[in-house]
Design a protein around this motif. Sequence first.
Motif, PDB file in Angstrom:
ATOM      1  N   SER A   1       0.837  -1.208   0.000  1.00 18.57           N
ATOM      2  CA  SER A   1       0.000   0.000   0.000  1.00 18.57           C
ATOM      3  C   SER A   1       0.870   1.256   0.000  1.00 18.57           C
ATOM      4  O   SER A   1       0.374   2.364  -0.055  1.00 18.57           O
ATOM      5  N   GLN A   2       2.182   1.043   0.080  1.00 19.55           N
ATOM      6  CA  GLN A   2       3.059   2.206   0.117  1.00 19.55           C
ATOM      7  C   GLN A   2       2.864   3.035  -1.157  1.00 19.55           C
ATOM      8  O   GLN A   2       3.024   2.534  -2.262  1.00 19.55           O
ATOM      9  N   LYS A   3       2.525   4.290  -0.958  1.00 18.18           N
ATOM     10  CA  LYS A   3       2.213   5.115  -2.123  1.00 18.18           C
ATOM     11  C   LYS A   3       3.480   5.503  -2.855  1.00 18.18           C
ATOM     12  O   LYS A   3       4.505   5.765  -2.268  1.00 18.18           O
ATOM     13  N   ARG A   4       3.363   5.548  -4.164  1.00 16.52           N
ATOM     14  CA  ARG A   4       4.462   5.961  -5.006  1.00 16.52           C
ATOM     15  C   ARG A   4       4.739   7.449  -4.788  1.00 16.52           C
ATOM     16  O   ARG A   4       3.821   8.233  -4.601  1.00 16.52           O
ATOM     17  N   GLU A   5       6.012   7.773  -4.823  1.00 16.72           N
ATOM     18  CA  GLU A   5       6.379   9.184  -4.699  1.00 16.72           C
ATOM     19  C   GLU A   5       6.380   9.782  -6.106  1.00 16.72           C
ATOM     20  O   GLU A   5       7.131   9.337  -6.963  1.00 16.72           O
ATOM     21  N   LEU A   6       5.510  10.760  -6.322  1.00 14.21           N
ATOM     22  CA  LEU A   6       5.437  11.366  -7.658  1.00 14.21           C
ATOM     23  C   LEU A   6       6.489  12.446  -7.805  1.00 14.21           C
ATOM     24  O   LEU A   6       6.641  13.296  -6.928  1.00 14.21           O
ATOM     25  N   LYS A   7       7.187  12.410  -8.936  1.00 15.03           N
ATOM     26  CA  LYS A   7       8.218  13.427  -9.161  1.00 15.03           C
ATOM     27  C   LYS A   7       7.597  14.672  -9.794  1.00 15.03           C
ATOM     28  O   LYS A   7       7.099  14.624 -10.914  1.00 15.03           O
ATOM     29  N   LEU A   8       7.599  15.738  -9.025  1.00  8.80           N
ATOM     30  CA  LEU A   8       6.933  16.980  -9.419  1.00  8.80           C
ATOM     31  C   LEU A   8       7.991  18.063  -9.702  1.00  8.80           C
ATOM     32  O   LEU A   8       8.659  18.542  -8.783  1.00  8.80           O
ATOM     33  N   GLY A   9       8.137  18.415 -10.971  1.00  6.60           N
ATOM     34  CA  GLY A   9       9.162  19.378 -11.357  1.00  6.60           C
ATOM     35  C   GLY A   9       8.605  20.784 -11.501  1.00  6.60           C
ATOM     36  O   GLY A   9       7.470  20.969 -11.945  1.00  6.60           O
ATOM     37  N   PHE A  10       9.419  21.764 -11.128  1.00  4.65           N
ATOM     38  CA  PHE A  10       9.066  23.168 -11.336  1.00  4.65           C
ATOM     39  C   PHE A  10       9.948  23.717 -12.436  1.00  4.65           C
ATOM     40  O   PHE A  10      11.164  23.762 -12.297  1.00  4.65           O
ATOM     41  N   TYR A  11       9.298  24.124 -13.526  1.00  2.12           N
ATOM     42  CA  TYR A  11      10.026  24.616 -14.696  1.00  2.12           C
ATOM     43  C   TYR A  11       9.561  26.015 -15.057  1.00  2.12           C
ATOM     44  O   TYR A  11       8.452  26.418 -14.721  1.00  2.12           O
ATOM     45  N   GLY A  12      10.401  26.714 -15.809  1.00  6.21           N
ATOM     46  CA  GLY A  12       9.982  28.026 -16.286  1.00  6.21           C
ATOM     47  C   GLY A  12      11.161  28.921 -16.573  1.00  6.21           C
ATOM     48  O   GLY A  12      12.315  28.543 -16.351  1.00  6.21           O
ATOM     49  N   PRO A  13      10.862  30.119 -17.036  1.00  2.00           N
ATOM     50  CA  PRO A  13      11.936  31.084 -17.299  1.00  2.00           C
ATOM     51  C   PRO A  13      12.567  31.555 -15.983  1.00  2.00           C
ATOM     52  O   PRO A  13      11.974  31.369 -14.922  1.00  2.00           O
ATOM     53  N   PRO A  14      13.735  32.170 -16.041  1.00  2.00           N
ATOM     54  CA  PRO A  14      14.375  32.672 -14.827  1.00  2.00           C
ATOM     55  C   PRO A  14      13.512  33.733 -14.144  1.00  2.00           C
ATOM     56  O   PRO A  14      12.748  34.439 -14.808  1.00  2.00           O
ATOM     57  N   ASN A  15      13.614  33.777 -12.833  1.00  2.00           N
ATOM     58  CA  ASN A  15      12.988  34.854 -12.061  1.00  2.00           C
ATOM     59  C   ASN A  15      11.464  34.777 -11.938  1.00  2.00           C
ATOM     60  O   ASN A  15      10.830  35.716 -11.445  1.00  2.00           O
ATOM     61  N   ALA A  16      10.859  33.686 -12.391  1.00  2.00           N
ATOM     62  CA  ALA A  16       9.395  33.604 -12.387  1.00  2.00           C
ATOM     63  C   ALA A  16       8.838  33.279 -11.007  1.00  2.00           C
ATOM     64  O   ALA A  16       7.668  33.551 -10.719  1.00  2.00           O
ATOM     65  N   GLY A  17       9.687  32.684 -10.163  1.00  2.00           N
ATOM     66  CA  GLY A  17       9.232  32.342  -8.809  1.00  2.00           C
ATOM     67  C   GLY A  17       9.155  30.844  -8.545  1.00  2.00           C
ATOM     68  O   GLY A  17       8.454  30.415  -7.628  1.00  2.00           O
ATOM     69  N   LYS A  18       9.906  30.054  -9.306  1.00  2.00           N
ATOM     70  CA  LYS A  18       9.907  28.593  -9.118  1.00  2.00           C
ATOM     71  C   LYS A  18      10.394  28.215  -7.721  1.00  2.00           C
ATOM     72  O   LYS A  18       9.755  27.432  -7.027  1.00  2.00           O
ATOM     73  N   THR A  19      11.520  28.789  -7.329  1.00  2.00           N
ATOM     74  CA  THR A  19      12.075  28.443  -6.013  1.00  2.00           C
ATOM     75  C   THR A  19      11.183  28.986  -4.895  1.00  2.00           C
ATOM     76  O   THR A  19      10.972  28.310  -3.891  1.00  2.00           O
ATOM     77  N   SER A  20      10.637  30.195  -5.103  1.00  2.00           N
ATOM     78  CA  SER A  20       9.734  30.760  -4.089  1.00  2.00           C
ATOM     79  C   SER A  20       8.558  29.819  -3.839  1.00  2.00           C
ATOM     80  O   SER A  20       8.170  29.579  -2.690  1.00  2.00           O
ATOM     81  N   LEU A  21       8.001  29.280  -4.915  1.00  2.00           N
ATOM     82  CA  LEU A  21       6.854  28.384  -4.785  1.00  2.00           C
ATOM     83  C   LEU A  21       7.274  27.039  -4.180  1.00  2.00           C
ATOM     84  O   LEU A  21       6.616  26.539  -3.260  1.00  2.00           O
ATOM     85  N   ALA A  22       8.380  26.484  -4.672  1.00  2.00           N
ATOM     86  CA  ALA A  22       8.871  25.200  -4.131  1.00  2.00           C
ATOM     87  C   ALA A  22       9.183  25.354  -2.639  1.00  2.00           C
ATOM     88  O   ALA A  22       8.875  24.466  -1.837  1.00  2.00           O
TER      89      ALA A  22
ATOM     90  N   MET B   1      -0.738  13.221  -0.425  1.00  2.00           N
ATOM     91  CA  MET B   1       0.027  12.628  -1.533  1.00  2.00           C
ATOM     92  C   MET B   1       1.500  12.939  -1.322  1.00  2.00           C
ATOM     93  O   MET B   1       1.852  14.019  -0.845  1.00  2.00           O
ATOM     94  N   THR B   2       2.339  11.968  -1.692  1.00  2.00           N
ATOM     95  CA  THR B   2       3.774  12.140  -1.469  1.00  2.00           C
ATOM     96  C   THR B   2       4.479  12.509  -2.770  1.00  2.00           C
ATOM     97  O   THR B   2       4.288  11.867  -3.799  1.00  2.00           O
ATOM     98  N   PHE B   3       5.287  13.554  -2.688  1.00  2.00           N
ATOM     99  CA  PHE B   3       5.980  14.049  -3.877  1.00  2.00           C
ATOM    100  C   PHE B   3       7.484  14.165  -3.641  1.00  2.00           C
ATOM    101  O   PHE B   3       7.929  14.403  -2.520  1.00  2.00           O
ATOM    102  N   LYS B   4       8.217  14.036  -4.744  1.00  2.00           N
ATOM    103  CA  LYS B   4       9.596  14.512  -4.744  1.00  2.00           C
ATOM    104  C   LYS B   4       9.528  15.859  -5.457  1.00  2.00           C
ATOM    105  O   LYS B   4       9.132  15.934  -6.632  1.00  2.00           O
ATOM    106  N   ILE B   5       9.844  16.923  -4.755  1.00  2.00           N
ATOM    107  CA  ILE B   5       9.743  18.276  -5.303  1.00  2.00           C
ATOM    108  C   ILE B   5      11.079  18.638  -5.954  1.00  2.00           C
ATOM    109  O   ILE B   5      12.120  18.618  -5.286  1.00  2.00           O
ATOM    110  N   ILE B   6      11.021  18.947  -7.239  1.00  2.00           N
ATOM    111  CA  ILE B   6      12.266  19.237  -7.961  1.00  2.00           C
ATOM    112  C   ILE B   6      12.250  20.657  -8.514  1.00  2.00           C
ATOM    113  O   ILE B   6      11.425  21.000  -9.359  1.00  2.00           O
ATOM    114  N   ASP B   7      13.162  21.470  -8.010  1.00  2.00           N
ATOM    115  CA  ASP B   7      13.273  22.869  -8.456  1.00  2.00           C
ATOM    116  C   ASP B   7      14.399  22.941  -9.480  1.00  2.00           C
ATOM    117  O   ASP B   7      15.502  22.448  -9.233  1.00  2.00           O
ATOM    118  N   THR B   8      14.104  23.549 -10.631  1.00  2.00           N
ATOM    119  CA  THR B   8      15.105  23.533 -11.710  1.00  2.00           C
ATOM    120  C   THR B   8      15.610  24.947 -12.050  1.00  2.00           C
ATOM    121  O   THR B   8      14.926  25.937 -11.781  1.00  2.00           O
TER     122      THR B   8
END
Length: 213
Positions: free
Chosen positions: A19-40, A80-87
């Motif tokens: 029953s162990q839930k899969r960890e979903l890989k959730l990536g944050f993408y976008g142009p520079p300075n948009a706020g990806k890291t702020s949101l992550a 839900m379990t995620f792997k949060i990926i900031d790019t």
Amino acid sequence: MVMSAFKNFFKRIFTNIFSQKRELKLGFYGPPNAGKTSLANRICKDFTGEEIGSVSKVPHETRAVQFKEKVEIQYKGKTMTFKIIDTPGIATKIDYEDFLKFKMKKKEAKERAREATQGVVESIKWLDDMDVVVIVLDSTENPYNQVNLTIIGNLVARNIPVLIVANKIDIKKSNLKKIEAAFPEYDVVGISARYGKNLEEFYESIFKLAKKA
Ligand SMILES: Nc1nc2c(ncn2[C@@H]2O[C@H](COP(=O)(O)OP(=O)(O)OP(=O)(O)O)[C@@H](O)[C@H]2O)c(=O)[nH]1
Ligand SMILES: [Mg+2]
């Protein structure tokens, strides 16, 4: 008695494994300075107490992929379990002279530009690893550009579900409608990562996105 305790014990282990839930890989993408890291950071802070990386008004602050594993996002009683990926921000042109106006020395600016270029390559490489992607756009800027089209095109080609975040809705010239009009076939959610505005709708959209993975 002993037998049934044994049986229960194994049953519990068995159920736990499967029953162990899969960890979903959730990536944050976008142009520079948009706020990806702020949101992550906001998500990681909310659900783990720790941030993921540094934020700056100088573009290309994130120049290497950074992530946090086992982030359990809770929303309306569901988890839900995620792997949060900031790019690193994706750009078509990186010019060290653009950094000089931020009072950076020439040598430092050149090094930042070199690392930022590598960062773009790394971001694209990591795309293959993603289960779902959030594209973070600055809603005060024109969404019709090469970078955004390239990112979306790459995701479509890989069949990766996408959510578009129109960030910085706290700023007066923010234009959510324009982002929605530019990407009519995608879910767009307007937020302010800096001030934590409309995050409920964001989490709701993330759960919806996860179902498409
Ligand atoms: N007003 C406002 N500013 C924001 C918001 N989100 C981020 N910022 C600011 O925008 C700048 C860039 O934020 P980052 O989170 O570093 O952006 P990023 O997309 O990770 O940038 P790179 O790492 O360079 O690709 C910083 O000065 C943030 O404080 C927001 O919702 N509203
Ligand atoms: Mg960043």
